[in-house]
Design a protein around this motif. Structure first.
Motif, mmCIF file in Angstrom:
data_model
loop_
_atom_site.group_PDB
_atom_site.id
_atom_site.type_symbol
_atom_site.label_atom_id
_atom_site.label_comp_id
_atom_site.label_asym_id
_atom_site.label_seq_id
_atom_site.Cartn_x
_atom_site.Cartn_y
_atom_site.Cartn_z
ATOM 1 N N ASP A 165 -22.086 62.950 23.527
ATOM 2 C CA ASP A 165 -22.002 62.826 22.069
ATOM 3 C C ASP A 165 -23.338 62.275 21.608
ATOM 4 O O ASP A 165 -23.758 61.206 22.071
ATOM 5 N N GLY B 83 -16.367 47.426 23.849
ATOM 6 C CA GLY B 83 -16.026 48.746 23.300
ATOM 7 C C GLY B 83 -15.254 48.611 21.986
ATOM 8 O O GLY B 83 -14.701 47.546 21.692
ATOM 9 N N THR B 84 -15.236 49.705 21.256
ATOM 10 C CA THR B 84 -14.571 49.682 19.944
ATOM 11 C C THR B 84 -13.065 49.849 20.078
ATOM 12 O O THR B 84 -12.326 49.558 19.136
ATOM 13 N N ASP B 85 -12.603 50.333 21.215
ATOM 14 C CA ASP B 85 -11.167 50.512 21.415
ATOM 15 C C ASP B 85 -10.678 49.540 22.482
ATOM 16 O O ASP B 85 -10.809 49.789 23.678
ATOM 17 N N PRO C 233 -19.858 51.458 22.853
ATOM 18 C CA PRO C 233 -18.995 52.484 23.451
ATOM 19 C C PRO C 233 -17.570 52.380 22.914
ATOM 20 O O PRO C 233 -17.225 51.393 22.241
ATOM 21 N N LYS C 234 -16.782 53.369 23.195
ATOM 22 C CA LYS C 234 -15.355 53.273 22.869
ATOM 23 C C LYS C 234 -14.701 52.293 23.853
ATOM 24 O O LYS C 234 -13.964 51.397 23.497
ATOM 25 N N ARG C 235 -15.038 52.523 25.125
ATOM 26 C CA ARG C 235 -14.441 51.709 26.191
ATOM 27 C C ARG C 235 -15.434 50.636 26.596
ATOM 28 O O ARG C 235 -16.627 50.900 26.770
ATOM 29 N N TYR D 268 -18.393 56.575 26.511
ATOM 30 C CA TYR D 268 -18.545 57.301 25.267
ATOM 31 C C TYR D 268 -17.916 58.692 25.311
ATOM 32 O O TYR D 268 -17.724 59.336 24.287
ATOM 33 N N SER E 201 -15.377 61.682 27.624
ATOM 34 C CA SER E 201 -13.969 62.044 27.705
ATOM 35 C C SER E 201 -13.358 61.775 29.080
ATOM 36 O O SER E 201 -12.232 62.168 29.352
#
Lengths: 427, 427
Positions: free
Chosen positions: B3, B81-83, B127-129, B422, B424
């Motif tokens: 991404d 991470g954001t999640d 990152p997400k994670r 970031y 999948s």
């Protein structure tokens, strides 16, 4: 065979009495240097050694021998012969021991020689040829890095000049230690030289061939020649986990093949050849690293130098091939080379005859260990008589020979000394 | 695949800049515990170790990571991470060394992990994670007789209760030493537990397979299983000169055959099986006595436990036969048994894909050495990336990996962490 001064029966009875004294005399001698661990420790020029030699001298005198020392501390008990033109025949062995050794190694030959001379004198009066009982000062190399100091000095193969500087583990030199006992090149004792007509040594076998074959005595054919090598291998000390087998230079793997081959080749060659790898050191010597370096010792012995040389050459050639295949570098360093020393053929035959006459089961065999006889062979004919060692144990408090076997040895020794001293044997 | 937060070209340039920092950061870290002999010595809970961890913590904070310790002294740098519902993915290695070790073993994985997280954050934002860079406190067992203390504590395979009493060579226990550094079960840092989604470790190969096969990276399939034995042989310490070959019980001759067979059998089995006799001790270990006793170590490794077991069983059976033929007694004592630890298949395939995309010549290969990844495999999927070691040298100041190879490893690590953080990838 014997000139009879006493009636045969009386001499035989006297012989038995003297035989019976042998075990108790050995016990007596073993008190000098008795080790707390149960063995005997008499190192050259130590207090126990000096006390033993002085006690032996006194005892020899009591037995009617003229006893004196030479400058190295060798003790000789003399039974003067009536014909001074005949060079003396000597018998004996060494008075020193290894650390925590046994009661018989060396001691047997010393005590038996003195007792034999006493017996012969009592039974037959003075001999024609002078006979000497030798208590040789040192053989084992157990204090200083010098072996056969006593017999070697007599044979002119050892000297104060070449060997006196050697030091023991405390830094005391052989010369210093000798002086502290009243010996040395400047003392008033005579020089160690002798010019014997012959030398005969009674010794324990220190092996178990006689025991295993049910024989009562061994007549030594020769003292084996010996080669000793240090084999050095250089490879690569790689990680044991991450290094594939085909890319290794593994010195322990190479050494393993060489050691296996040594035994196989020696067995194939057959008796009396012996070959031994007794010591090995691997580096770095940890379980998870391929051994990048190995040194091991190779000890090969045989009574014929030519056979020994050929075997050694072929074996080392095979070692070189193994090293090449394994990708390791190979060096053979010769650390010791001792020529085979044959015993005098006439003495061997005389001993065979004596054993036959006495009904003693015996065989002619090589000596796989070195002895004072090999030094004295440089200056006169020599012979050796072996008696069995229980389980072959030696250099150990468990060293043992049955009283019956000790007496057999005594009788053989006295018979041959009789032949030299009173009889017709002339070499 | 990526991404793009930044334009591809800009991210690529940034990556190169971060790559270039890797060798200098390794140099910087090597100053902590620099050995006078030229290597690095950072033993657990030593001053050099503590300084290194504190310096790393400070550096991590400078790079934008939240850094903190756990009770054992493991250091974790967090890129939040954001999640928060996604469990974190960790990368790292160990900060300790062997005595006089190299600059890359462990250090590479630690520095690369922190630098990678900093790069990803700069290039792509949060990152997400959550991603973690781990500087694990201890792996080598070079001070205390405990290995993988850092990763083992996290995995619940080590504890203060079971391992804290182990002492170093000066008698200081692991617990005492930890406390002196401000760590321990009663300090205010968090407990060592983590529940990662996955763990990836970049490490030097410590072998020369990559170098010999011209590859740029290795993707670890599994950490090999390992059996270690102590082989004990009992024979008879007979005189090397007087004991005929056929009557010997020679433990060194038997060992030689066993060692030769070990190599032969391992070669016959083929890669990746390795079998090593690295250490041997013979007794009494003198050139003129047949070796009456021998012990040697046997180290066997293979990535599949069943193959390893079968090979070990058959080899030991052959050893028993050799011992029987040679008349010596044989005992095999198992000293270590570690099960093979497969890396996660999905991670392996992802790493293969990454190498393909980057045009890096790589291969899937087992790791013949143990790593922190094998401990952490107990609690999460793991993967390992190898970069070449010059000549396979490790645990040595000469340990070396080319800057180009270090950068390749960095790129592979950042690609896979990108995927986890970031992208999948979900296991």
């Amino acid at each position: 065979m014997h000139d009879m001064v006493r009636p045969a029966e009386e001499a035989a009875q006297l012989l038995e009495q003297y035989c019976d004294r042998l075990p108790e005399m050995l016990d007596w001698l073993s008190q000098f240097g008795k080790d707390p661990e149960g063995g005997v420790t008499r190192l050259l020029y130590s207090d126990a050694w000096l006390e033993a030699q002085q006690a032996l001298r006194q005892w020899m005198e009591q037995e009617g021998l003229e006893a004196d020392f030479d400058q190295t501390g060798n003790l000789a008990g003399r039974l003067q012969g009536t014909d001074p033109s005949l060079p003396p025949v000597a018998a004996g062995s060494h008075i020193d021991t290894v650390v925590n050794g046994g009661r018989f190694d060396g001691a047997l030959g010393v005590v038996a020689a003195a007792l034999t001379l006493s017996y012969l004198h009592t039974a037959y009066g003075p001999p024609k040829r002078t006979l000497l009982a030798l208590s040789l000062c040192e053989e084992e190399g157990s204090r200083f890095p010098v072996t056969y100091w006593g017999s070697g000095s007599i044979a002119g193969l050892r000297s104060w000049e070449s060997d006196g500087h050697h030091a023991d583990k405390d830094g005391v030199t052989l010369l210093e230690a000798a002086k502290r006992c009243g010996f040395g090149p400047d003392c008033l004792y005579r020089a160690p030289s002798l010019e014997p007509h012959a030398y005969v040594e009674l010794h324990i076998e220190q092996g178990f061939v006689l025991e295993r074959t049910g024989l009562q005595a061994g007549i030594v054919s020769a003292i084996v020649g010996q080669h000793r090598y240090e084999i050095q291998l250089q490879g690569e000390a790689n990680h044991a986990g991450t290094t594939p087998m085909r890319w290794r230079k593994d010195t322990l793997a190479a050494a393993g093949q060489m050691i296996a081959l040594t035994r196989e080749a020696a067995l194939r060659e057959g008796d009396p050849l012996v070959a031994t790898v007794g010591s090995l050191h691997a580096s770095p010597g940890v379980s998870n690293v391929v051994a990048g370096g190995v040194t091991f010792t190779l000890d090969i012995r045989h009574p014929h130098d030519a056979v020994l040389q050929k075997f050694a050459d072929e074996l080392l050639q095979c070692f070189a091939q193994i090293a090449d295949t394994e990708g390791v570098r190979f060096t053979a360093v010769e650390r010791l080379r001792a020529a085979a020393v044959p015993m005098h053929d006439r003495i061997v035959r005389e001993l065979e005859h004596i054993c036959g006459e006495r009904g003693l089961a015996s065989n002619v065999m090589p000596s796989g260990a070195g002895h004072d006889a090999q030094m004295l062979s440089a200056i006169c004919p020599t012979g050796m008589i072996f008696v069995p060692s229980r389980h072959g144990i030696s250099h150990n408090p468990a060293e043992y020979t049955e009283p019956e076997a000790l007496k057999n040895g005594f009788k053989i020794l006295s018979d041959i000394l009789y032949q030299f001293g009173y009889g017709s044997v002339d070499l």
